[in-house]
Design an enzyme around this catalytic site. Structure first.
Site, PDB file in Angstrom:
ATOM      1  N   HIS A  63       0.721  -1.166   0.081  1.00 56.20           N
ATOM      2  CA  HIS A  63       0.046   0.040  -0.036  1.00 56.20           C
ATOM      3  C   HIS A  63       0.764   1.418  -0.010  1.00 56.20           C
ATOM      4  O   HIS A  63       1.985   1.148   0.627  1.00 56.20           O
ATOM      5  CB  HIS A  63      -0.950   0.108   1.315  1.00 56.20           C
ATOM      6  CG  HIS A  63      -2.233  -0.823   1.042  1.00 56.20           C
ATOM      7  ND1 HIS A  63      -2.933  -1.440   1.946  1.00 56.20           N
ATOM      8  CD2 HIS A  63      -2.906  -1.140  -0.266  1.00 56.20           C
ATOM      9  CE1 HIS A  63      -4.132  -2.014   1.850  1.00 56.20           C
ATOM     10  NE2 HIS A  63      -3.980  -1.936   0.178  1.00 56.20           N
ATOM     11  N   ASP A  65       1.029   4.159   1.471  1.00 60.15           N
ATOM     12  CA  ASP A  65       1.456   4.758   2.691  1.00 60.15           C
ATOM     13  C   ASP A  65       2.454   4.081   3.131  1.00 60.15           C
ATOM     14  O   ASP A  65       2.958   4.373   4.169  1.00 60.15           O
ATOM     15  CB  ASP A  65       0.237   4.957   3.581  1.00 60.15           C
ATOM     16  CG  ASP A  65      -0.558   3.793   3.966  1.00 60.15           C
ATOM     17  OD1 ASP A  65      -0.756   2.864   3.155  1.00 60.15           O
ATOM     18  OD2 ASP A  65      -0.737   3.787   5.081  1.00 60.15           O
ATOM     19  N   HIS A  66       2.965   2.899   2.747  1.00 54.83           N
ATOM     20  CA  HIS A  66       4.122   2.218   3.258  1.00 54.83           C
ATOM     21  C   HIS A  66       5.170   1.980   2.264  1.00 54.83           C
ATOM     22  O   HIS A  66       6.159   1.626   2.968  1.00 54.83           O
ATOM     23  CB  HIS A  66       3.428   0.754   3.709  1.00 54.83           C
ATOM     24  CG  HIS A  66       2.550   0.865   4.735  1.00 54.83           C
ATOM     25  ND1 HIS A  66       2.835   0.422   6.008  1.00 54.83           N
ATOM     26  CD2 HIS A  66       1.156   0.996   4.758  1.00 54.83           C
ATOM     27  CE1 HIS A  66       1.929   0.528   6.890  1.00 54.83           C
ATOM     28  NE2 HIS A  66       0.903   0.881   6.117  1.00 54.83           N
ATOM     29  N   ASP A 209       0.052  -3.725   8.844  1.00 59.78           N
ATOM     30  CA  ASP A 209      -1.215  -3.503   9.061  1.00 59.78           C
ATOM     31  C   ASP A 209      -2.085  -4.882   9.170  1.00 59.78           C
ATOM     32  O   ASP A 209      -1.819  -5.640   8.140  1.00 59.78           O
ATOM     33  CB  ASP A 209      -1.870  -2.796   7.700  1.00 59.78           C
ATOM     34  CG  ASP A 209      -1.315  -1.361   7.724  1.00 59.78           C
ATOM     35  OD1 ASP A 209      -0.634  -1.056   8.544  1.00 59.78           O
ATOM     36  OD2 ASP A 209      -1.929  -0.625   6.817  1.00 59.78           O
ATOM     37  N   HIS A 267       0.147   3.760  13.737  1.00 60.15           N
ATOM     38  CA  HIS A 267      -0.709   3.655  12.629  1.00 60.15           C
ATOM     39  C   HIS A 267      -2.225   4.088  13.045  1.00 60.15           C
ATOM     40  O   HIS A 267      -3.108   3.392  12.858  1.00 60.15           O
ATOM     41  CB  HIS A 267      -0.659   2.301  12.227  1.00 60.15           C
ATOM     42  CG  HIS A 267      -1.293   2.303  10.463  1.00 60.15           C
ATOM     43  ND1 HIS A 267      -2.616   1.971  10.352  1.00 60.15           N
ATOM     44  CD2 HIS A 267      -0.783   2.094   9.493  1.00 60.15           C
ATOM     45  CE1 HIS A 267      -2.653   1.894   8.981  1.00 60.15           C
ATOM     46  NE2 HIS A 267      -1.577   1.982   8.705  1.00 60.15           N
TER      47      HIS A 267
END
Length: 302
Positions: A63, A65-66, A209, A267
């Site tokens: 993803h 955002d990572h 996550d 997170h």
């Protein structure tokens, strides 16, 4: 060892929190990154971390955002004359992402780059550390990492050895390893008898996550420090889990179930402001008291 949180937000950056990245600095100054969200290299500028010291980058999942900060960081490291090798670990697809990004932007690296696409199990082993990866419960393939440090040998009691008539030097080095040594006078000295007890190595568990996952025990059983996402508050359990995330109380429950000694939650959704932090932390502490909340640029000694 020190954990330094460079980004602690979920999904999108906010005024309070950047997206995901955690730096682990080990004795000797080497740095391992866990995830590399957009803006990571900007956050590094506000810390003592030198990009040249970054040796390993562990990506939990693909993803944005990572991972969106990864090509920029790798390129900047070259421009700052970094020459040491870097290894990137991540799910299948990470190799294509890095190579395409660098090729299309006509970027080049001045150092060796190795990219390892993950399977469950041991992914790195040295005399000092063992790192294992385990799959988590997210909407795309996602991993968590267990970092186990080898036990550190005890220190040599030089005073007792001197009292026994031995002089410091190469002999002491052999005895420090626990070796049995025969002296010129015929005596046999057992080095292990002159060593203090060994110090148990530290264990960290860093989750990507995830909604509650069966692999949590493999990752975090008896961990000294467990880093786990707490994207949403407890009242939003259904929404969190449907999107492959955990709530505050679920993160704390994992720590309790696996016997972790300490939990750091990260997170957090950008819906939460500074005024919400005490309430969210309290939800965790109702289940597991030894919990702290990560904030951008906060550091924790392991």
């Amino acid at each position: 060892m020190e954990l330094l949180f460079l980004g602690t937000g979920a999904g999108t950056p906010s005024r309070l929190r950047n997206v995901s990245c955690t730096a682990l600095t080990i004795e000797g100054g080497a740095v391992w990154l866990f995830d590399c969200g957009e803006g990571t290299q900007h956050r590094i500028l506000r810390t003592p971390i030198s990009p040249a010291k970054i040796e390993k980058i562990f990506i939990t999942h693909l993803h944005g955002d990572h991972i969106f900060g990864l090509p920029g960081l790798l390129t900047t490291r070259s421009m700052l004359s970094g020459s040491g090798a870097v290894t990137v670990y991540g799910p299948k697809g990470i190799k294509e992402f890095v190579e395409v990004s660098l090729n299309l932007s006509a970027s080049y690296l001045t150092y060796p780059l190795d990219i390892v696409e993950l399977d469950a199990g041991v992914i790195y082993q040295s005399e000092r550390f063992c790192v294992t990866a385990q799959p988590l419960n997210h909407v795309v393939p996602c991993f968590g990492f267990r970092i186990e440090e080898a036990d550190r040998p005890g220190s040599l009691d030089a005073g007792r050895l001197k009292a026994a008539g031995l002089s410091p030097g190469p002999l002491f080095q052999r005895l420090k390893t626990g070796e049995r040594v025969q002296l010129d006078d015929g005596r046999v000295i057992d080095g292990s008898a002159f060593l203090s007890p060994s110090t148990k190595g530290r264990t960290l568990a860093i989750f990507g996550d995830t909604a509650p996952a069966e692999s949590a025990f493999l990752l975090a059983k008896d961990a000294d420090v467990m880093v786990h996402e707490a994207t949403l508050e407890a009242s939003m359990t259904e929404r969190a889990n449907s999107r492959g995330h955990s709530t505050t109380r679920q993160a704390a429950q994992v720590a309790k179930d696996v016997g972790a000694k300490r939990l750091i939650v990260t997170h957090l959704s950008p819906r939460y402001g500074k005024e919400d932090e005490a309430r969210l932390l309290a939800e965790c502490q109702e289940v597991f008291p030894d919990v702290e909340m990560a904030r951008d640029l906060a550091s924790f000694t392991v």
